[in-house]
Design an enzyme around this catalytic site. Structure first.
Site, PDB file in Angstrom:
ATOM      1  CG  HIS A 116      35.696  83.088  62.559  1.00 56.81           C
ATOM      2  ND1 HIS A 116      35.737  82.198  63.398  1.00 56.81           N
ATOM      3  CD2 HIS A 116      37.029  83.847  62.858  1.00 56.81           C
ATOM      4  CE1 HIS A 116      36.750  82.353  64.257  1.00 56.81           C
ATOM      5  NE2 HIS A 116      37.368  83.369  63.999  1.00 56.81           N
ATOM      6  CG  ASP A 163      30.984  81.718  66.405  1.00 58.08           C
ATOM      7  OD1 ASP A 163      29.882  81.628  67.026  1.00 58.08           O
ATOM      8  OD2 ASP A 163      31.993  81.162  66.579  1.00 58.08           O
TER       9      ASP A 163
END
Length: 108
Positions: free
Chosen positions: A81, A84
């Site tokens: 995450h 990202d």
């Protein structure tokens, strides 16, 4: 030892997320300022956002260097995450810079 490494990776993940999250927020503030004709404020926000992005990127780069030197970096959803968020912050920043330039041209 494994638990300690995962805790460290969580801290690193949160450091990246926190920094690039601030960078994205500031980039959007820059866009809104430019939309209202505040190009000087927009430039200040972009510069400030860049500082946060660089901090997030430094943390990420340290992990890449660690892995390149032979120390395995544990994978986690949190770290995925964080990566990202790092990539989306960079993309959003580049797009917003172009949009600000368009606002400047429309202003003329």
């Amino acid at each position: 030892m494994e638990q300690e490494q995962m805790t460290d990776m969580n801290i690193i993940g949160f450091q990246i997320i926190s920094n690039v999250g601030m960078a994205k927020s500031l980039v959007m503030e820059a866009l809104y300022a430019a939309k209202d004709g505040g190009f000087e404020l927009a430039e200040q926000k972009l510069q400030e956002s860049w500082q946060y992005f660089v901090e997030g990127h430094k943390v990420h780069s340290s992990l890449i260097q660690q892995e390149a030197s032979g120390n395995k970096v544990e994978f986690s959803m949190l770290f995925m995450h964080a990566e990202d968020q790092l990539m989306s912050a960079e993309t959003i920043s580049e797009l917003v810079k172009e949009m600000i330039e368009m606002y400047k041209r429309l202003e003329k």
